[in-house]
Design an enzyme around this catalytic site. Structure first.
Site, PDB file in Angstrom:
ATOM      1  CG  ASP A 187      43.803  36.361  41.485  1.00  0.00           C
ATOM      2  OD1 ASP A 187      44.513  36.120  42.468  1.00  0.00           O
ATOM      3  OD2 ASP A 187      44.152  36.142  40.315  1.00  0.00           O
TER       4      ASP A 187
HETATM    5  C1  BGC Z   1      43.415  33.932  37.426  1.00  0.00           C
HETATM    6  C2  BGC Z   1      43.544  32.800  38.401  1.00  0.00           C
HETATM    7  C3  BGC Z   1      42.489  32.919  39.457  1.00  0.00           C
HETATM    8  C4  BGC Z   1      41.116  33.043  38.843  1.00  0.00           C
HETATM    9  C5  BGC Z   1      40.047  33.260  39.868  1.00  0.00           C
HETATM   10  C6  BGC Z   1      42.027  34.007  36.890  1.00  0.00           C
HETATM   11  O1  BGC Z   1      41.885  35.135  36.102  1.00  0.00           O
HETATM   12  O2  BGC Z   1      44.329  33.714  36.371  1.00  0.00           O
HETATM   13  O3  BGC Z   1      44.815  32.795  38.984  1.00  0.00           O
HETATM   14  O4  BGC Z   1      42.573  31.774  40.250  1.00  0.00           O
HETATM   15  O5  BGC Z   1      41.087  34.118  37.940  1.00  0.00           O
HETATM   16  O6  BGC Z   1      40.113  34.519  40.448  1.00  0.00           O
END
Ligand code: BGC
Length: 811
Positions: free
Chosen positions: A483
């Site tokens: 993200d």
């Molecule tokens: C989110 C995931 C994401 C991960 C890496 C988490 O906080 O819930 O959807 O893939 O972070 O960024």
């Protein structure tokens, strides 16, 4: 250093000091009513949705930590104490907290009195039950004043903690006998209320916080407890609470039990009122009656244990290695249930006010949960699919109560669509229930747009296929799994969202990771199509997958590992020529799992690079070298100080991808070494460094660039739970459901001489004995099913109800 120990026979973690490095919590409830409970009885309850139906208040990020909860105060002469130590923090003579599966038991002792506080959410009911047992171990009679106390939340926790001009005037309660009814907003549009009750008439009560605590009092020193007693206050606005006072006389050796309940009730609109202004309590009374018999609590506890026996029996391991068995048989599966229920909404790190259910998160959670309750997995898949848009893209999140996509974050996370194939494929492999593909499911939550689930999967695949960038790799959109890698964002102003600022659909920035996913789940899609005899479509999809393999091996290959992405200017992200962030873990895991470069050597080279560049003693970091300054073209990832979160933290979620990838190459020793490095039970003795609960995974452990290397954050709600369960159960122990059978393909350390897995699958039970006298790391040389030799290593489904003995010999 440890703060407790595992009690495997009871499936509990026993905490022996209340001063854990952080509150160590448990989840009670696994259907609709949930309670988060810490080892000092802190926590909160909600019904279905931690944001929209919050029942009790919790203040995050406060000092002292963990201020609100399910408190019981005991006044014994001049001494006031709590069985869980907080919030008064009177030193206890004895303390213990047992976190079990769906229940917790706190026990404190002070001045010859032992108080045991047992808490659980019963199966099939919307309430939290607390049984308090007080025993007088002293030689004199004890007169105890006992005060249970909770602070009520006015339902929408966001509003409750911000809209004071309104909500200081809305709070309403009714007190009726031993029950306090919380009915804020019931007069208008709410048809639900909560209530706190005791199984005996109290000697006093308060429902206004300032009466119980004092205007300048605090939970650590409530006015009513430290002097004066309860006043019988009725809350009008301000802060409603439920507090009671019970006066108890205990002879030497005597004991007494009290039951407290916290229930949630919905009334049909036409049956809301008993008489004008008075809540219809029929359903609440029925709930109280269900637990009036003292034996009812024990029965609820027995039912809970029986339920977990049944759930966990779907996968049980006997390996002779205590820590491994404990993770596989108990805690990893337990955490999978919790992540399935909560997604990333409510923990002690996730406030429950922000994101609801994540599209990609929930799809991945299914991978670790589907074997336990396939029917609930089925329902979840259909709910998630209904938030997909007609073009195959998807809302990134939805609220569990409304099941509607969350407008604030919208769509544009280009990995999301493929995760739907991943989750559905796992369901099909587990259940063989092909009827799910015929279910009509809305697009964009609009029934007029409903189409069969199969069409949703088709559009998922097509979305990626038709959104390719200049190199033929998938466009990344706002972000992919990571993200924080925001290649189309360019945010320069504080406070802007990294994900939703800037154009969501840059025409240039591409993701090698999604390329790997497209191969991995594209293959699954092809298998599904073939199973449905849609051969022409399957052939076409296979060609797309094959083409992507080539693209990844050319544009996605950096020479010694897979690149991560191309940014909006077409520059490489995650390549040896980059100044920082030269190698990322995600594409190495996903591309190798997908089988890319396995035959041509790139896969082995990539994993070697991971070992050389990303390994640390606490796990594999996400990237190296860490970004040391903010980079506009990369976004949030470079906003974190080096070693934290996605910027070179040990992001536990993608460690099991490396486990699966190593297993793909048959590296049993390495796969297990990676597995055990982050497995909670194996690192229990560094709890002082790790700090979060030693029985569950955390999202992140600070990487080697961080000053607090080894310190974990964000425990419980992480895709790590599902992926580690998948990695250990399917990749290492090698019991993998496929569309047409159960594949037995272990990949284990050479020194492991064998193990037994009992697996329930499609109604039959398989007892799988793996013999590794040969000391191999992978490869099954012979397989017998009920004594008869089977060619290869795929066991066809057995008749439901049968028990099948499987012998697999490695060599
Ligand atoms: C989110 C995931 C994401 C991960 C890496 C988490 O906080 O819930 O959807 O893939 O972070 O960024």
């Amino acid at each position: 250093m440890q703060y407790g120990y595992f009690d495997d026979a009871r499936r509990e973690y026993v905490i022996t000091t209340p001063r854990t490095p952080l509150p160590w919590i448990n989840y009670l409830g696994s259907e609709a009513f949930f309670t988060l409970l810490s080892n000092t009885a802190g926590g909160y309850s909600f019904y279905k949705d931690a944001r929209l139906r919050r029942i009790t208040r919790y203040r995050y990020n406060a000092s002292p930590l963990d201020g609100e909860g399910f408190r019981v105060y005991i006044r014994d002469g001049e001494t006031v104490w709590n069985p869980g130590w907080q919030p008064v923090q009177t030193e206890l003579d004895r303390y213990q907290c047992r976190h079990g599966l769906g229940y917790s038991v706190l026990e404190g002792a002070k001045n010859g009195v032992t108080a045991t506080q047992e808490l659980l959410v019963p199966n099939g009911d919307d309430c939290l039950l607390t049984r308090l047992t007080l025993r007088n171990d002293s030689s004199g009679t004890k007169r105890l004043e006992v005060f249970p106390y909770i602070e009520i939340c006015l339902w929408d926790t966001m509003d409750d903690s911000s809209n004071f001009q309104r909500n200081f005037s809305t709070g309403e309660v009714e007190v009726c006998g031993a029950a306090v009814y919380h009915k804020t907003e019931y007069r208008e549009r709410r048809d639900h209320f909560a209530f706190f009750w005791a199984d005996r008439e109290p000697d006093g009560f308060d429902t206004a916080r300032e009466a119980f605590l004092g205007v300048y009092g605090s939970p650590a020193r409530p006015r009513a407890v430290f002097g004066g007693g309860c006043t019988g206050s009725i809350a009008h606005g301000w802060q409603p609470v439920a507090a009671q006072q019970h006066t108890l006389l205990l002879p030497p050796g005597g004991s007494v039990r009290l039951l407290f309940g916290l229930g949630y009730i919905e009334n049909p609109r036409e049956e809301k009122w008993e008489r004008p202004g008075v809540v219809n309590k029929t359903r609440a009374e029925a709930m109280m009656a269900r637990y009036a018999d003292p034996a009812a609590f024990d029965a609820a506890m027995d039912a809970l244990r029986a339920r977990w026996d049944g759930l966990l029996s779907a996968y049980q391991l006997c390996s002779g290695e205590e820590k491994l068995d404990r993770m596989v048989n108990i805690w990893n599966q337990y955490q999978c249930m919790v992540t399935f229920n909560m997604s990333r909404s409510a923990s002690y790190f996730e406030s429950g006010m922000g994101r609801g259910m994540g599209f990609r998160d929930s799809c991945q959670d299914l991978l670790g949960f589907v074997h336990m309750i396939p029917e609930r997995a089925r329902e979840r898949i259909l709910d998630i699919a209904a938030t997909q848009f007609p073009d195959g893209s998807a809302y990134h999140q939805y609220q569990p109560l409304t099941k509607k996509g969350n407008l604030a974050v919208g769509s544009g996370f280009n990995d999301d669509p493929l995760w739907l194939i991943a989750g559905t494929d796992a369901y099909l492999r587990e259940t063989g229930d092909w009827s799910i593909l015929d279910e009509r499911v809305d697009f964009d939550n609009d029934p007029a747009l409903a189409r069969p689930l199969l069409e949703h999967l088709r559009r998922s695949f097509d979305y990626t296929r038709t959104h390719l960038g200049p190199h033929g790799l998938p466009l990344i959109g706002r972000a992919d799994w990571n993200d924080c890698l925001n290649l189309n964002c360019f945010s320069e102003h504080p406070g802007e969202s990294f994900q939703t600022t800037g154009p969501s659909e840059g025409p240039v920035a591409e993701s090698v990771f999604i390329g790997g996913m497209f191969v991995q789940y594209g293959r699954a899609w092809v298998d599904i199509l073939r199973h449905l005899a849609l051969e022409a479509e399957a052939d076409a999809a296979q060609r797309d997958v094959d083409a992507m393999v080539q693209t990844v091996l050319s544009a996605g290959w950096d020479g010694a590992w897979f690149r991560r992405a191309y940014d909006a200017e077409g520059r490489v992200v995650g390549g040896a020529a980059c100044e920082e962030g030269q190698i990322f873990i995600e594409p190495q895991g996903m591309c190798v799992m997908a089988g890319i470069g396995v035959e041509t050597g790139e896969a082995a080279a990539a994993l070697k690079s991971v070992e050389e560049r990303l390994d640390t003693k606490y796990g594999i970091v996400l990237l190296q070298p860490a970004y040391t300054r903010y980079r506009l073209e990369l976004g949030e990832i470079s906003s974190y100080p080096p070693g934290y979160k996605e910027n070179a933290g040990i992001f536990c979620h993608n460690n099991p991808w490396i486990v699966c990838a190593e297993a793909e190459l048959g590296h049993g020793d390495r796969a297990f070494a990676v597995y055990r490095r982050t497995a909670p039970a194996y690192i229990e003795d560094i709890s002082d460094i790790h700090r979060t609960e030693p029985y569950v995974y955390s999202q992140m452990i600070a990487g080697r660039d961080a000053p607090s290397f080894g310190e974990a954050k964000n425990s419980w709600l992480t895709g790590t739970a599902a992926w580690t369960f998948l990695s250990i159960s399917q990749a290492i122990l090698g019991v993998k459901p496929e569309l047409d059978g159960l594949r037995i393909n272990p990949c284990i350390p050479g020194k492991c001489r064998g193990f037994t897995v009992t697996r329930r699958w499609r109604g039959a039970t398989y007892r799988i004995h793996v013999d590794n006298t040969a000391g191999a790391e992978h490869g099954v040389v012979s397989l017998t099913v009920d004594g008869a030799a089977v060619p290869g290593n795929l066991i066809p489904p057995a008749a439901p109800g049968s028990t099948v003995e499987v012998e697999a010999v490695m060599g």
